[in-house]
Design an enzyme around this catalytic site. Structure first.
Site, mmCIF file in Angstrom:
data_model
loop_
_atom_site.group_PDB
_atom_site.id
_atom_site.type_symbol
_atom_site.label_atom_id
_atom_site.label_comp_id
_atom_site.label_asym_id
_atom_site.label_seq_id
_atom_site.Cartn_x
_atom_site.Cartn_y
_atom_site.Cartn_z
ATOM 1 N N ILE A 116 0.022 -0.490 13.562
ATOM 2 C CA ILE A 116 -0.083 0.957 13.355
ATOM 3 C C ILE A 116 -1.530 1.347 13.025
ATOM 4 O O ILE A 116 -1.977 2.434 13.361
ATOM 5 C CB ILE A 116 0.826 1.395 12.171
ATOM 6 N N THR A 117 -2.251 0.465 12.362
ATOM 7 C CA THR A 117 -3.606 0.726 11.857
ATOM 8 C C THR A 117 -4.511 1.400 12.885
ATOM 9 O O THR A 117 -4.598 0.964 14.029
ATOM 10 C CB THR A 117 -4.248 -0.608 11.419
ATOM 11 N N GLU A 118 -5.209 2.424 12.430
ATOM 12 C CA GLU A 118 -6.142 3.183 13.265
ATOM 13 C C GLU A 118 -7.567 2.806 12.878
ATOM 14 O O GLU A 118 -7.826 2.488 11.718
ATOM 15 C CB GLU A 118 -5.907 4.672 12.998
ATOM 16 N N GLY A 173 0.842 -1.208 0.000
ATOM 17 C CA GLY A 173 0.000 0.000 0.000
ATOM 18 C C GLY A 173 0.869 1.247 0.000
ATOM 19 O O GLY A 173 2.071 1.175 0.244
ATOM 20 N N LYS A 186 0.090 -11.247 -4.107
ATOM 21 C CA LYS A 186 1.243 -10.559 -4.692
ATOM 22 C C LYS A 186 2.560 -11.254 -4.361
ATOM 23 O O LYS A 186 3.632 -10.675 -4.497
ATOM 24 C CB LYS A 186 1.279 -9.099 -4.239
ATOM 25 N N HIS A 207 -8.814 10.363 20.199
ATOM 26 C CA HIS A 207 -8.545 8.939 20.375
ATOM 27 C C HIS A 207 -9.819 8.239 20.838
ATOM 28 O O HIS A 207 -10.502 8.727 21.736
ATOM 29 C CB HIS A 207 -7.469 8.715 21.440
ATOM 30 N N TYR A 213 6.489 12.957 20.638
ATOM 31 C CA TYR A 213 7.526 13.677 19.887
ATOM 32 C C TYR A 213 7.832 14.996 20.598
ATOM 33 O O TYR A 213 8.987 15.408 20.702
ATOM 34 C CB TYR A 213 7.096 13.975 18.436
ATOM 35 N N GLU A 227 -3.310 9.648 29.213
ATOM 36 C CA GLU A 227 -4.393 10.580 28.918
ATOM 37 C C GLU A 227 -5.673 10.074 29.564
ATOM 38 O O GLU A 227 -5.701 8.974 30.129
ATOM 39 C CB GLU A 227 -4.553 10.760 27.397
#
Lengths: 391, 291
Positions: free
Chosen positions: B96-98, B18, B43, B248, B160, B210
């Site tokens: 990582i997918t949200e 992707g 693939k 979130h 970060y 949080e």
């Protein structure tokens, strides 16, 4: 997505949860037609996403057409703790022998669905849990096993429900769990769950919350959303695919990343200000997306100053700066902007803003400094009409 | 040393072909991460800039000895992809997918819990960076350098921000771990803090929490009983109104649970110093480590 009572009941009906007959109405005439079709007496219920409707006068028994006309007229347009009533649910009146409570909740800490049952229905369940913990039977269900009939029996016996309704109450819990799982709900709450004098079990109210992330496998969920009650800025933001939450203050907030935006709200409050919104522009925000965000922020008439707080990781600060310059030209804002950009290409970004030399746009180097500055400018703006000068 | 990812990481990426998947995977490889394979059903046999693509994770593991998986497929396929990685014997899965449905996360969590050899980080997280060694995910590595501060956070940009303030003052990191902002994260603060406690390179732990849930309170209990290293905390969302999801999916104060002040109180009660702003967090860390 939180559902109105009647939409929650539409969902539960598909899982054969026992309900009373009812119909939706948005006008007095529709309420009357619904009542005639159902048969008197009926209950006229305000449809708002907040508890305490009964105490606020939003739920009334009507024995005849005149009463329906009177109550529907009074309740439509009523304001229940900040929620305007646009719709009614006209329901067949139910005789009540006992009021119970039942719920399936998504227990994040236990990483399992939690099923709860109590014979103390009609009350605030957190109060029941605190004052009479023995009156609340609870059970975590292994999501890989699912809800079994013995779970229902165990809860019913432990909660101490009347012996003759143990079986139907257990069966009701199984239907609620099926709806919870089948519809990707994070909450299915029935308060009260009633036992009628002829020993039927009925879900008299319904509070259902659906997981927005699961919408892709439930196309019909889109029809359950009701935009009528939504705030105009929140609706505008949703149409643009922005993550926006309206707040009570006067300082507009633009940031990237949910955590950093939450932190920005806190730092502004810490500096003595009150944020007007939460807005997460997400990763890699491009110039057009920034202009769209700024438009939403400024459409809130309470906003007296806007703080841009961005940390560029994937997002490039020079892109954000360019977006701010474009948005400024497009929207001609009358309120001051405070801009704090840190991270990828921040030096170029600050240069870009300096070169653009926009009136009423103030660059700050730190998050704390930017918060103090925007609070000061919002205060200056709330006094006379003139905006603060740059120092 | 470092935790979760490092010199021995052999990475397979689902969703490599992707646009986002290939962009970030190639970034990770440029940083020095040993990317050994990609997986896209149908693939198999192709490659992405020399990274061989396989049809299944099992085939990728057999051919390359991959021990770590990065999940980059869209939300509707992500739970399946995580379970496929577990089934293929992958030890460290970084998702990582949200936007994965909460019920999918619940099932995944309960399946993985039965396998003590596997650890899931995420989903909806920026990944894990061990500066100077390996980067798996989307953390912008240029802001971080090797050092002795371990960071664990529910938020990417906030990590970060705090990391950058530390770096400007001359501090580096052992590892930066994003556990993600979802209601059912694969790894909790407790899981990651335990790894940092056992990591000889880590001398100070920063945890950035949080509102929503009770993971910070559980961390406080764990720290009191099991952690000898100093911990500095931060909690975002103190001023968020109840009942509203703040970006979130997991950041929501519901009824009497999930509020920020209770989390700060729980942490401070066990001796964790909690900064009121990200800048304060960096200042406290510097005080403890001595500048």
């Amino acid at each position: 997505m939180d559902l109105l009572e009647y939409k929650g009941k539409q969902v539960l009906k598909r899982y054969e949860v026992p309900l009373s007959a009812g119909a939706q109405a948005a006008t007095v005439d529709e309420a009357l037609a619904a009542a005639e079709a159902i048969g008197y007496p009926v209950v006229v219920k305000a449809q708002v996403k907040i508890g305490g409707r009964g105490k606020a006068g939003g739920i009334k028994l009507a024995a005849d057409a005149d009463a329906v006309r009177e109550h529907a007229g009074a309740i439509l347009g009523m304001d229940i703790r900040g929620h305007a009533v646009h719709e009614l649910w006209i329901e067949q009146a139910t005789d009540i022998a006992s009021e119970y409570y039942a719920a399936v909740v998504f227990d994040r800490s236990a990483k399992a669905p939690l099923v709860m049952l109590s014979t103390q229905g009609g009350m605030d369940i957190e109060q029941v849990a605190a004052e009479r913990p023995d009156a609340l039977a609870t059970l975590h269900v292994d999501p890989l096993v699912g809800f079994q009939p013995f779970h229902g029996r165990r809860l019913a016996f432990e909660a101490g429900v009347d012996a003759d309704v143990v079986r139907p109450v257990g069966a009701m819990l199984a239907t609620l769990y099926a709806a919870f799982e089948g519809e990707d709900a994070t909450l299915v709450e029935i308060n009260p769950l009633v036992i009628t004098p002829d020993r039927r079990v009925i879900a008299l109210d319904a509070k259902v919350t659906l997981d927005d992330n699961a919408a892709f496998r439930h196309p019909h969920h889109a029809e359950l959303d009701d935009a009528s009650g939504a705030d105009p800025q929140e609706r505008m933001a949703a149409e643009r695919g922005l993550t926006y939450v309206k707040l009570d203050g006067d300082i507009g907030i633009f940031g990237n990343g949910a955590g950093l935006v939450m932190s920005t709200l806190d730092v502004v409050a810490h500096a003595g200000g009150a944020p007007a919104n939460f807005l997460d522009a997400g990763g890699g925000a491009k110039a057009e997306a920034i202009a769209a965000s700024v438009e939403v922020i400024l459409s809130n008439p309470n906003v007296r100053a806007v703080l841009f707080n961005v940390f560029g990781g994937i997002t490039r600060c020079d892109e954000v700066a360019r977006g701010i310059v474009d948005a400024y030209a497009l929207l001609q804002p009358t309120v001051p902007f405070v801009v704090r950009l840190d991270g990828t290409n921040d030096v170029q970004a600050r240069q870009l803003l300096a070169d653009a030399d926009l009136p009423n746009v103030h660059a700050e180097a730190t998050m704390d400094g930017a918060a103090a500055r925007v609070v000061e400018l919002a205060r200056a703006g709330s006094g006379s009409g003139s905006a603060g000068s740059s120092a | 040393m470092s935790i979760l990812v490092g010199d021995d990481t052999r990475l397979v990426v689902t969703g490599l072909t992707g646009r986002e998947g290939s962009y970030h995977t190639l970034n990770n490889r440029r940083y020095g991460t040993n990317v050994v394979a990609g997986v896209t059903p149908g693939k198999g046999g192709q490659d992405v800039e020399g990274i061989p693509v396989f049809n299944t994770i099992r085939a990728a593991v057999a051919a390359t000895g991959a021990n770590t998986a990065m999940i980059f497929v869209p939300a509707r396929f992500a739970a399946d992809s995580i379970l496929e990685a577990e089934d293929a014997g992958i030890a460290t899965i970084i998702a990582i997918t949200e936007g994965i449905p909460a019920h999918d996360e619940l099932k995944v969590f309960n399946v993985l819990q039965r396998n003590p050899d596997v650890r899931l980080v995420g989903p909806n997280c920026p990944g894990v960076l061990s500066p100077g060694k390996a980067n798996v995910g989307i953390i912008p590595a240029q802001f971080f350098k090797p050092g002795n501060v371990g960071v664990v956070s529910r938020s990417g940009t906030l990590t970060y921000q705090i990391g950058n303030e530390l770096a400007r003052s001359g501090f580096g990191n052992s590892s930066i771990v994003g556990i993600g902002g979802d209601p059912v994260p694969g790894s909790s603060f407790v899981d990651i803090i335990a790894l940092f406690e056992a990591d000889p390179e880590t001398e100070l732990i920063v945890m950035s929490g949080e509102i929503g849930g009770s993971a910070e309170e559980e961390a406080a209990t764990y720290i009191a009983e099991h952690v000898s290293k100093p911990v500095v905390g931060y909690i975002a969302g103190l001023t968020a109104p109840p009942g509203k999801t703040m970006g979130h999916a997991g950041a929501i104060v519901s009824g009497s649970s999930g509020g920020g002040q209770a989390k700060i109180d729980a942490l401070e009660a066990v001796g964790v110093r909690v900064g009121r702003t990200p800048t304060q967090v960096a200042q406290i860390a510097m005080e403890i480590l001595g500048t």
